[in-house]
Design a protein around this motif. Structure first.
Motif, PDB file in Angstrom:
ATOM      1  N   VAL A   1      -4.714  35.945   1.519  1.00  0.00           N
ATOM      2  CA  VAL A   1      -4.659  35.406   0.163  1.00  0.00           C
ATOM      3  C   VAL A   1      -5.916  34.564  -0.026  1.00  0.00           C
ATOM      4  O   VAL A   1      -6.143  33.583   0.680  1.00  0.00           O
TER       5      VAL A   1
ATOM      6  N   LYS B   1      -7.548  29.905  -8.292  1.00  0.00           N
ATOM      7  CA  LYS B   1      -7.408  31.347  -8.341  1.00  0.00           C
ATOM      8  C   LYS B   1      -6.932  31.834  -6.987  1.00  0.00           C
ATOM      9  O   LYS B   1      -7.541  31.542  -5.964  1.00  0.00           O
TER      10      LYS B   1
ATOM     11  N   VAL C   1      -5.770  35.391  -5.073  1.00  0.00           N
ATOM     12  CA  VAL C   1      -5.640  36.847  -5.145  1.00  0.00           C
ATOM     13  C   VAL C   1      -5.612  37.412  -3.738  1.00  0.00           C
ATOM     14  O   VAL C   1      -6.129  36.800  -2.789  1.00  0.00           O
ATOM     15  N   ASP C   2      -4.997  38.584  -3.576  1.00  0.00           N
ATOM     16  CA  ASP C   2      -5.079  39.282  -2.301  1.00  0.00           C
ATOM     17  C   ASP C   2      -6.493  39.817  -2.128  1.00  0.00           C
ATOM     18  O   ASP C   2      -7.108  40.322  -3.081  1.00  0.00           O
TER      19      ASP C   2
END
Length: 689
Positions: A192, A2, A4-5
């Motif tokens: 990130v 996974k 994500v920002d």
């Protein structure tokens, strides 16, 4: 996986704990990197138009099944440097705010000392290691704990943690610093957030793909992560502490760069193939995979690597305890003979297994040293040495170690030859030794031939008995005779005219008698190299030539060429017969390295590899392994008469092909400035080596 920002402070807040695995390299950001982060933070915090500042990625793998919201630490595999640096800055801000009046201790909402520590630095209700949001490896961890707890900083700890924390402390004390802007800037840091699932994602592949920014990892760093990253923590600790860390420690400091060199030698011995320096990591992975196919685990490979590294450390890093071997290993290092180690690693392995004695090992080392040094003196091209010694590792004969290697040395010919006594002595007498890179080594060994207490070249310099000054004094001109200019020109830098002294400035250009009789002169010297000079009344061409001959014969004895009976040598010639045909592999490698827009000649290629122009022409015209055969021209840059491609269906005009690559022709002749002569070709292959 996974990805994500995420706001970095939110990530630190939600995480129970980040742990830097035991195998990761130590924290290593330097002041310039801290300064860049500081500038980015201040710029982001000072501008209302900047909503966020991206600062890289944080890649972590769950320590056990679960996710970051659960009370299980996460192992950071990429991003520890920036995470640690931001942690240090937060700790510095908290410490700085502690010293301000109560009304000024929260310059931005949420940035009070207790909130900073409770949200982003510690787990307030935990104890021991669980108290800290970030756990580093090795000595860095104790330093970070002291910083976070605001304990006295350890004075004997050299971790960059302390130095960089103090850097931020100093920045915050600067009256020009806008504390609110710093806090706002930190709150805008975005990363990130890459979360890997153990047993599902491959951490190493992700790590390789993302490791294109920040401090470039060495081949050793990549290998260490490869062998340890995906193991269970307890297994990581066992393999790291038992094998990897002791091996790594042996190479620390100034020898760190030699670890990559060692792994290259290790792979050469184990695979029979010499990897390029920049390809060591990839070659290691291929080797591990090939071993797995025959039931050898990655752990077994690490144990083998660790054991073999001990041999290299003894030989190359001065850790050998046997004085007979140690003195010879020092010589190899003085000769910068890194090409010999694939062979010697195999020999040392058998020496440890008591398959050969110390005397036999010493005899082998003497032959290797003589082979290397004689070739240096005789100006034999070095481009074949790496393959020669790599091959020797597979040509040893148990029970006849010394004889077999001597036999192999003595059956090498052409550009691989072991120069004989006559060739060696002639070059010693006639060549410019003063300009030789190994001259200090040569004169030190010559002098120590008769010393029970060896001297060091560091205490002396090379002295010209007949001075270098082109305007020789009348006294020198008279002593040398009417042809003094010719004598000086021919013999100035040759063996007969060179010696050692600790009084080089004092001797200078003085007449020979003064050099002989003055304090510190030849009569006053305790060096054996000066004994014959002390007994002479004149120094001229006759004496220079006589001394050169005497010293050359001493050198022939010191750097002795092995000797076998004609019958035994004949047997070895038969044994190695399959290798006696000319080895064109060096030519193939050179041809593959000639760049577009350049050319060479059959003569120059022949000179570089030790054969004739005609032999090169015959080979290139028929060999399908020769890359770019059209880049080999006649000596004056013309396409050879009768040139033909090895593919009969290839109808291209070779000159047209060369011109398309940027080579200019005038009246059918290639640009002479684009020519690669023999020494240029040799340089090409040595750069790759």
């Amino acid at each position: 996986m996974k990805a994500v920002d995420a706001n970095l402070l939110d990530l630190l807040k939600k995480a129970t704990q980040f742990v830097v695995p035991i195998y990761q390299r130590v924290y290593s950001w330097d002041p310039s990197e801290c300064e860049q982060l500081w500038k980015d933070i201040v710029r982001a915090g000072s501008s209302d138009t900047i909503g966020a500042h991206f600062t890289g990625s944080i890649v972590y793998v769950e320590k056990a099944q679960g996710n970051i919201a659960q009370a299980e630490p996460a192992l950071i595999i990429d991003g520890q440097q920036r995470t640690t640096t931001v942690t240090l800055l937060l700790a510095a801000i908290a410490a700085h705010l502690d010293g301000l009046p109560a009304a000024e201790q929260e310059p931005v909402d949420g940035f009070a000392p207790r909130k900073i520590r409770g949200l982003w630095l510690t787990n307030e209700y935990e104890s021991g290691d669980k108290f800290f949001k970030l756990i580093l490896s090795q000595s860095d961890n104790e330093a970070l704990k002291a910083v976070v707890r605001k304990d006295p900083l350890p004075s004997d700890n050299r971790s960059r943690v302390i130095a960089n924390y103090q850097y931020f402390v100093a920045k915050l004390k600067d009256p020009k610093t806008d504390l609110a802007a710093v806090c706002k800037g930190i709150s805008k840091l975005v990363v990130v957030d890459v979360h890997l699932a153990r047993g599902v994602d491959n951490p190493q592949l992700v790590f390789e793909a993302m490791n294109s920014t920040g401090k470039k990892l060495s081949q050793a760093d990549l290998i260490r992560n490869f062998v340890l990253m995906d193991l269970e923590p307890s297994h990581q600790t066992h393999l790291y502490e038992g094998y990897w860390f002791p091996m790594e420690q042996a190479f620390k400091g100034t020898n760190e760069r030699r670890f990559d060199e060692f792994v290259r030698h290790f792979l050469t011995v184990r695979t029979g193939t010499i990897p390029r320096l920049e390809d060591i990591y990839d070659a290691f992975k291929v080797y591990v995979d090939s071993q797995a196919l025959i039931g050898v685990s990655c752990e077994d490979v690490v144990i083998d690597l660790s054991r073999t590294s001990a041999y290299f450390v003894k030989m190359a890093l001065g850790k050998e305890t046997n004085p007979q071997l140690a003195m010879r290993f020092v010589e190899l290092e003085q000769l910068k003979a890194v090409v010999v180690y694939p062979f010697l690693l195999r020999v040392y392995e058998d020496y440890e297994a008591q398959k050969l004695t110390t005397i036999e090992f010493s005899q082998l080392l003497d032959a290797v040293i003589s082979y290397l040094f004689r070739r240096t003196i005789c100006r034999v091209p070095t481009n074949s040495l790496r393959s020669t010694f790599a091959a020797l590792a597979s040509q040893m004969v148990p029970g006849a170690y010394v004889e077999a290697i001597w036999g192999r040395f003595l059956t090498l010919d052409s550009y691989k030859r072991f120069p004989d006594d006559e060739e060696f002595a002639k070059h010693l007498r006639d060549e410019n030794l003063y300009g030789l890179q190994r001259a200090p080594y040569f004169f030190t060994k010559m002098e120590n031939d008769s010393h029970k207490e060896p001297i060091s070249i560091g205490d002396y310099s090379i002295e010209h008995v007949m001075p270098q000054n082109e305007k020789l004094s009348p006294a020198w001109q008279a002593m040398l005779g009417a042809d003094w200019r010719d004598v000086q020109s021919r013999l100035l830098h040759t063996l007969g005219n060179l010696t050692l002294t600790g009084y080089n400035p004092e001797l200078s250009d003085k007449p020979f008698i003064d050099k002989r009789d003055m304090a510190g002169g030849f009569k006053d010297s305790h060096l054996q190299l000066n004994k014959d000079l002390a007994e002479l009344d004149t120094w001229n061409e006759t004496e220079i030539v006589k001394r050169a001959e005497r010293l050359a014969q001493q050198a022939v004895r010191l750097w002795k060429r092995p000797s076998l009976s004609p019958e035994v040598l004949a047997d070895y010639r038969v044994q190695f017969k399959q290798e006696q045909g000319f080895d064109w592999s060096v030519a193939h490698e050179i041809l593959s390295l000639i760049p577009e827009g350049r050319w060479t000649g059959y003569y120059y290629l022949g000179e570089a590899i030790g054969t004739s122009a005609q032999a090169v022409a015959n080979h290139v015209s028929k060999c399908t392994l020769c890359a770019h055969p059209y880049r080999v021209l006649t000596w004056d840059g013309r396409i050879a008469e009768g040139f033909a491609w090895t593919d009969p269906d290839d109808t291209r005009d070779p000159q047209t092909v060369l011109e398309s690559e940027g080579l200019v022709f005038t009246d059918g002749c290639a640009d002479p400035d684009a020519k690669l002569a023999a020494e240029d070709l040799t340089a090409l292959i040595e750069e790759v080596a």
